[in-house]
Design an enzyme around this catalytic site. Structure first.
Site: not given
Ligand code: 26Q
Length: 851
Positions: A396, A587-588, A593, A697, A701
């Site tokens: 991702h 978004k985050r 971004k 995503t 939407k």
């Molecule tokens: C990893 C290790 C330790 C703590 C947290 C994490 C962690 C947690 C969440 C790393 C990444 C995430 C989330 C990533 C994420 O949301 N990525 C998004 O995924 C979406 C679905 O595929 C995409 O549409 C986005 O582009 C992408 O940024």
């Protein structure tokens, strides 16, 4: 779509609870009880019948009389009443799937960002009207009760929400799927603003009761940690075993995942950590009560809190414990609870495909190997062949710093046997590579699962890629870059392993539930059926030319704006104006971004007005809404939040721009708020640096709800633009190859600052202290980051962004033309249904289907 299996098969054995039938304790009296054969009748579908059941829940479940009940009592009783209507379908689905012995999708995800459950359950059961009337007849208001629900925020953002959309689609498509994850006691933090700065508060989503979960403590699983490994002689064969030093219990909590009006209910199974008996014993033996309780707390800490990171993984020990905890529980659950007794594990790939949602669950790979080799005594090669077919991996991200790695020291301490297994997987894999490429040691080093610099560590993405049957990215561009840039050596070695599945979103939640007005208009125009066949939206295309339809479509958008502004007034004391162009960026908060690019646009508009360069009368009235949480440890992201709030305060209060530009930043953006914001939006901001947003995503939407996108050629924007057409999409900025070229040539932000006058004026205004009470130092970190160390090159795209925004203003002035574009965005976005994503996964990766 399959028929409602409940109506065709009314009987449900009373002794079977989904997924745990063989785990029940106590005598199995139900099978012989005379009532066991009586069908569990579906509850009556009438207002009176519902009122009766609701009042019984309120009186006997909640223990209060209606007259004395609180809104929370009423909500809990309502939720429990509604879930009764799903119960028979749930049991029947489990029974049907068990009997079919069909291949199951085991979706392994550390996050599920579900959103509120009640509305979705009412939609799935088609009970909304009955319940609405039933509540009215009790003197209650359904929307008020729905608003009482605290959403389970068990995810950070896109990845967690995607998991929720996917399990919704699989249930709706009658595909057997178990979602496996973690029941965090505290989900994503609650964001508040204090003097414009983000302050995090714990998300106590369980505090008022959680009516959607079914705990199964009797089905708890033991999970081991620590200790050492040893070899032993097993009738002439030398084998390894793990001698762990501590363990915890995983208690499953089941959640219903109802299909949309198809009689199916799949299961989401989230694990909660508890202390094992060993901890109780320690209390008993030690006499040191507080020390023993500390041990208990230690165990329960594992599922205490969701790590609020997104794209910046931190190698925290507890995080690794979480990951191993939930995959160990899940694999054991599938093998021991779902598969029938005596199942021959050689045939495991016929029955399960575990989908790895990013690298977070990848420790499942050595865990399955350990079970097969150490516990079931399979030959290594045989076990590896099976394991190879049981996993698929979705990546991702493209940010190199977001790739998860675990120090070898930590893995060895927490999971010593898994580390050994990883080493052996790596050794055998690298031997293959050496054989294939003739000792090309540079290549070997690039592909190795274990790396040595700066300390020895395990690259989880490499492990996932080596172990998986398929590896996919989440949008066309992302999958291409994944092959070409992130894992090029692997894609050369295994070209067929790599594939793309473009993300999607569930039309149930994000159109039908979130946008009832648009849904009614679509159903009036096309008839029913589009909710599960979103390609049918293309039939709306012809209506773009229909003046009456356009008028009705505009009325929908206006009603949604009004609904949003009513909410924001009540929720945040924010007052907004209906006739403005509604421009939304949610978004985050992350530098890639580029929320700063959006801020620079607003500041530039403001600067042009206050400097007299532009007559405010000629500026398109515009309301900009931001929504974003920053990871608590991400300093610059939190400064950007402060900047947005500070700019808002000044701009909103300045009489010179009054009625022209408005800026709002409601706190605590979450799924619930998204459901109100997105249907109201007219302009969707998708402005990441090309090559950085894997998919996005939110972009989908917005398009499905009729917002036009202003966006870069990044992630799924590329596909949205291609489908809706250039004329109905405001594209701007560098393409990914241009970004790479500029990086190679050397990006110097100051050149843009010096050569783009509006940019210089905007930055200077921020630096002057105009938004910080005259204090020039306040936003210096942001300014200097933009000018001297911005990896995401916001300034390089500024002029192009401004040009695109000028096109937005011109287009918005043409009311009929804008409406046409808006309709075409809806009509051409059916591709972005997560049902389509699931069809792609089923055919390209899982080789499974509906039963
Ligand atoms: C990893 C290790 C330790 C703590 C947290 C994490 C962690 C947690 C969440 C790393 C990444 C995430 C989330 C990533 C994420 O949301 N990525 C998004 O995924 C979406 C679905 O595929 C995409 O549409 C986005 O582009 C992408 O940024």
């Amino acid at each position: 779509m399959s028929a409602d299996i409940v109506s065709t098969t009314p009987g449900v054995p009373a002794d079977e609870s989904p997924l745990t039938a063989r785990h029940q304790t106590g005598p199995m009296f139900a099978a012989t009880h005379p009532l066991a054969l009586a069908p569990v009748a579906a509850p009556p579908h009438s207002v009176d019948g519902f009122v009766r059941e609701f009042l019984r829940e309120l009186n006997t479940g909640q223990g209060v009389a209606l007259a004395r009940s609180t809104v929370n009592d009423q909500y809990l009783a309502l939720a429990r009443t509604v879930r009764h209507y799903l119960m028979a379908r749930w049991l029947e689905t489990a029974k049907h799937q068990r009997a079919s012995k069909a291949k199951t999708v085991g979706y392994l995800s550390a996050e599920y960002l579900l959103g509120r459950q009640l509305g979705n359950a009412l939609l799935a059961t088609d009970l909304n009207d009955i319940v609405d009337n039933a509540m009215t007849s009790c003197g209650l208001d359904l929307p008020t009760l729905r608003a009482q629900e605290v959403e389970p925020g068990l995810g950070n953002g896109g990845l967690g929400r995607l998991a929720a959309c996917f399990i919704d689609s699989l249930a709706t498509m009658s595909v057997p799927c178990i979602g496996y994850g973690i029941r965090y006691e505290y989900g994503i933090f609650k964001q508040t603003f204090v003097d414009g700065r983000q302050v995090e508060q714990p998300d106590t989503w369980l505090a008022l009761g959680s009516p959607w979960e079914f705990p199964h403590p009797e089905a708890a699983v033991q999970v081991d940690f620590g200790g050492y490994t040893e070899t032993y002689d097993d009738a002439g064969v030398t084998r390894s075993r793990w001698v762990p030093s501590w363990n915890v219990l995983g208690v499953p909590y089941n959640y219903m995942v109802p299909g949309y009006q198809n009689g199916r209910v799949n299961t989401l199974r989230l694990w909660s950590a508890q202390a094992t008996k060993a901890f109780d014993l320690a209390i008993f033996n030690s006499g040191d009560y507080s020390e023993a309780v500390r041990a208990q707390t230690f165990a329960e800490n594992i599922t205490k809190v969701l790590y609020p990171e997104d794209s910046t993984p931190q190698g925290k020990e507890l995080r690794l414990q979480q990951q191993y905890f939930f995959v160990a529980c899940s694999i054991r659950d599938f093998i021991e609870q779902i598969l029938e007794d005596g199942f021959d594990l050689h045939n495991l790939p016929e029955r399960i495909i575990f989908q790895l949602n990013d690298t977070h669950p990848v420790i499942a790979v050595p865990e399955l190997m350990r079970i097969l080799v150490d516990e079931k005594k399979f030959e290594w090669a045989e076990a590896w062949q099976i394991t190879n077919q049981c996993f698929a991996y979705t990546c991702h991200t493209l940010l190199p710093e977001a790739l998860e790695v675990w120090p070898d020291e930590l893995l060895g301490r927490l999971l010593p046997r898994h580390l050994e297994i990883i080493y052996r997987i790596n050794d055998e894999f690298l031997a293959e590579v050496r054989q294939h490429y003739g000792n090309d040691e540079l290549r070997v080093r690039a592909m190795s699962i274990v790396a040595d610099f700066p300390e020895r560590h395990v690259r989880m993405a490499h492990l996932a890629t080596v172990a998986a049957t398929k590896v996919n990215g989440v949008a066309e561009l992302h999958s291409q870059l994944l092959r070409d840039k992130l894992l090029p050596a692997f894609s050369e070695y295994w070209p067929d392993k790599f594939t793309n599945v473009t993300n999607g979103v569930t039309p149930r939640r994000f159109v039908r539930l979130a946008n009832p007005s648009l849904s009614a208009l679509i159903t009036d125009t096309l008839g029913p059926g589009w909710v599960t066949d979103l390609d049918r939206l293309s039939e709306l295309e012809q209506y773009a030319e229909d003046e009456d339809f356009r008028k009705a479509f505009r009325e929908v958008k206006l009603a949604n704006k009004t609904r949003l502004y009513d909410l924001l007034r009540a929720r945040d004391d924010i007052n907004l104006e209906n006739h403005h162009l509604l421009d939304v960026m949610v978004k985050r908060l992350h530098e890639y971004k580029r929320q700063t690019l959006k801020v620079l646009h607003i500041v530039s508009l403001y600067e042009q007005i206050i400097s007299g360069a532009v007559d405010p009368e000629t500026v398109t009235p515009r309301t900009v809404i931001f929504g974003a949480k920053a990871a608590p440890g991400y300093r610059i992201a939190k400064e950007i939040i402060y900047l947005i709030n500070s700019v808002a305060e000044v701009v909103n209060a300045d009489p010179v721009v009054a009625g022209r530009i408005n800026l709002a930043f409601p706190a605590n953006y979450n799924v619930t708020l998204a459901e109100k914001l997105i249907p109201a939006a007219e302009l969707s901001e998708q402005i990441s640096l090309a090559g950085m947003e894997a998919s996005g995503t939110g972009n989908m939407k917005f398009a499905l709800n009729g917002a036009l996108t202003i966006g870069t050629d990044d992630g799924a924007n590329v596909e949205i633009r291609k489908l809706v057409g250039d004329a109905h999409f405001f594209g701007f900025g560098m393409t990914e190859p241009e970004v790479t070229e500029l990086q190679t040539a050397g990006y110097r932000a100051t050149e843009y600052y010096e050569s783009v006058p509006l940019l210089k004026r905007a930055i200077d205004l921020i630096a002057s202290g105009a938004f910080s009470g005259g204090n020039r130092g306040t936003f210096e970190p942001i300014v200097s980051s933009l000018l001297y160390e911005d990896r995401f090159m916001a300034l390089a795209d500024f002029q192009s962004y401004l040009d695109a925004q000028a096109k937005v203003e011109a287009a918005y002035a043409d009311v009929e033309g804008w409406t046409k574009s808006s309709i075409l965005n809806v009509a051409r976005s059916g591709f972005f249904s997560s049902d389509r994503s699931m069809r792609d996964y089923l055919s390209r990766i899982w080789r499974a289907g509906a039963v």
